[in-house]
Design an enzyme around this catalytic site. Structure first.
Site, mmCIF file in Angstrom:
data_model
loop_
_atom_site.group_PDB
_atom_site.id
_atom_site.type_symbol
_atom_site.label_atom_id
_atom_site.label_comp_id
_atom_site.label_asym_id
_atom_site.label_seq_id
_atom_site.Cartn_x
_atom_site.Cartn_y
_atom_site.Cartn_z
ATOM 1 N N THR A 31 1.183 56.863 -37.976
ATOM 2 C CA THR A 31 2.550 57.276 -38.307
ATOM 3 C C THR A 31 3.539 56.246 -37.759
ATOM 4 O O THR A 31 3.289 55.642 -36.718
ATOM 5 C CB THR A 31 2.818 58.668 -37.696
ATOM 6 O OG1 THR A 31 1.980 59.608 -38.355
ATOM 7 C CG2 THR A 31 4.275 59.098 -37.871
ATOM 8 N N THR A 34 5.478 50.777 -38.979
ATOM 9 C CA THR A 34 4.417 49.777 -39.154
ATOM 10 C C THR A 34 3.235 50.406 -39.892
ATOM 11 O O THR A 34 2.671 49.809 -40.816
ATOM 12 C CB THR A 34 3.964 49.220 -37.783
ATOM 13 O OG1 THR A 34 5.111 49.048 -36.951
ATOM 14 C CG2 THR A 34 3.234 47.903 -37.942
ATOM 15 N N GLY A 101 3.929 57.737 -29.577
ATOM 16 C CA GLY A 101 4.644 59.002 -29.708
ATOM 17 C C GLY A 101 6.134 58.835 -29.915
ATOM 18 O O GLY A 101 6.867 59.817 -30.011
ATOM 19 N N GLU A 109 -2.045 61.923 -33.640
ATOM 20 C CA GLU A 109 -2.500 60.522 -33.548
ATOM 21 C C GLU A 109 -3.634 60.378 -32.536
ATOM 22 O O GLU A 109 -4.606 59.650 -32.775
ATOM 23 C CB GLU A 109 -1.325 59.623 -33.147
ATOM 24 C CG GLU A 109 -0.294 59.470 -34.247
ATOM 25 C CD GLU A 109 0.944 58.709 -33.816
ATOM 26 O OE1 GLU A 109 1.612 58.143 -34.681
ATOM 27 O OE2 GLU A 109 1.257 58.680 -32.613
HETATM 28 C C1 5RP Z 1 4.523 57.623 -33.791
HETATM 29 C C2 5RP Z 1 4.026 56.423 -33.079
HETATM 30 C C3 5RP Z 1 4.297 55.105 -33.728
HETATM 31 O O1 5RP Z 1 3.096 54.506 -34.005
HETATM 32 C C4 5RP Z 1 5.117 54.261 -32.805
HETATM 33 O O2 5RP Z 1 6.296 54.976 -32.462
HETATM 34 C C5 5RP Z 1 5.479 52.917 -33.421
HETATM 35 O O3 5RP Z 1 6.335 53.130 -34.493
HETATM 36 P P1 5RP Z 1 6.925 51.928 -35.349
HETATM 37 O O4 5RP Z 1 5.790 51.284 -36.041
HETATM 38 O O5 5RP Z 1 7.907 52.587 -36.288
HETATM 39 O O6 5RP Z 1 7.621 51.006 -34.370
HETATM 40 O O7 5RP Z 1 3.424 56.474 -32.039
HETATM 41 O O8 5RP Z 1 4.311 58.781 -33.036
#
Ligand code: 5RP
Length: 260
Positions: A31, A34, A101, A109
């Site tokens: 999630t 990325t 998170g 996750e």
């Molecule tokens: C979601 C996560 C995401 O993987 C983490 O926050 C990184 O997010 P992004 O790729 O938008 O920087 O742990 O719970």
């Protein structure tokens, strides 16, 4: 459209990571912004290259995106065990321990990554740190008695070797942020975590804590992307470090539905 350097970094990390996916695999789908690139890349491989996979999403957001790009979505109970999970992270240390998170999906996750033979983290270079803790550590707590749980967390961290001690309830506007599992999240502003293993264990002993965002000994490979298209792949088990460059054209298919 022109991708910003940060989006390019996220995209090339995702693009390199999907090379690990083979037909027939059961794949955990992370999630965040990325991970969303990775889901779009897999969708393109399903639609255009005949890739056959079953995807287990780690949030309702990812489930919706995965279905919309053509991935066969199943639950973890249907898949039971996964070959691979690909997910983002908020911080990655040299031992590939993680803080996750930031997007509020840490519980699913962590369950999905732990139920996988391999976890690959995709990230831009800004998330690589020497010591975890500058990014606030998310902890999922049940709504019942959450203020008492928060006080117990504060008492617990005051006895540990961390730099900061502020704990804040995550909000969505004026109301508490509610996770896919119906819980709240408190963010621990620790600045520096000296002993990640100890902190992860003691937090999970507090009644009311469901799970914390420290992923210790779960991640196997990190793929770091850069704004100029370079990628680095570190495999902690094989002890290897590879450098590569992703050539890509901003084709209509994959870049047309960007909302993050
Ligand atoms: C979601 C996560 C995401 O993987 C983490 O926050 C990184 O997010 P992004 O790729 O938008 O920087 O742990 O719970």
């Amino acid at each position: 459209m022109n991708l910003s350097p940060i989006d390019t970094a996220k995209f090339v990390a995702a693009k390199r990571a999907v090379d690990f996916v083979e037909s027939g695999m059961r794949v955990g789908l992370g999630t965040g912004s990325t991970a969303a690139w990775m889901v779009r890349c897999l969708g393109e491989m399903v639609r255009e290259d005949g890739l056959r996979i079953k995807g287990v999403p780690t949030s309702s957001r990812t489930a919706e995106l995965a279905r919309s790009v053509g991935i066969d979505v199943v639950s973890l109970d249907e898949a039971k065990w996964l070959d691979l999970t690909i997910d983002g992270a908020d911080e990655v240390d040299p031992d590939l321990n993680l803080i996750k998170g930031g997007g509020g999906a840490l519980l699913q996750e962590k369950i999905v990554a732990t139920a996988s033979d391999r976890m690959i983290v995709i990230t831009d270079a800004s998330k690589r740190v020497e010591t975890l803790g500058l990014f606030p550590l998310p902890v999922e707590v049940v709504p019942f008695g959450w203020q008492t749980t928060k006080a117990l967390i504060e008492e617990t961290i005051s006895g540990l070797d961390v730099l900061g001690d502020r704990v804040s309830l995550r909000l969505n506007g004026e109301a508490p942020y509610v996770t896919d599992e119906g819980n709240f999240i408190v963010d621990l502003h620790l600045q520096r975590i000296s002993n990640v293993r100890q902190l992860g264990l003691v937090l999970n002993q507090i009644p009311g804590v469901v799970e914390n965002g420290l992923f210790v000994d779960i991640c196997d490979v990190v793929v770091v992307g850069y704004g100029d298209g370079r990628v680095e792949v570190d495999d902690i088990n094989a002890g290897t470090h590879e450098e590569d460059r992703i050539e890509f054209v901003e084709s209509d298919n994959i870049f047309s539905d960007i909302t993050d």
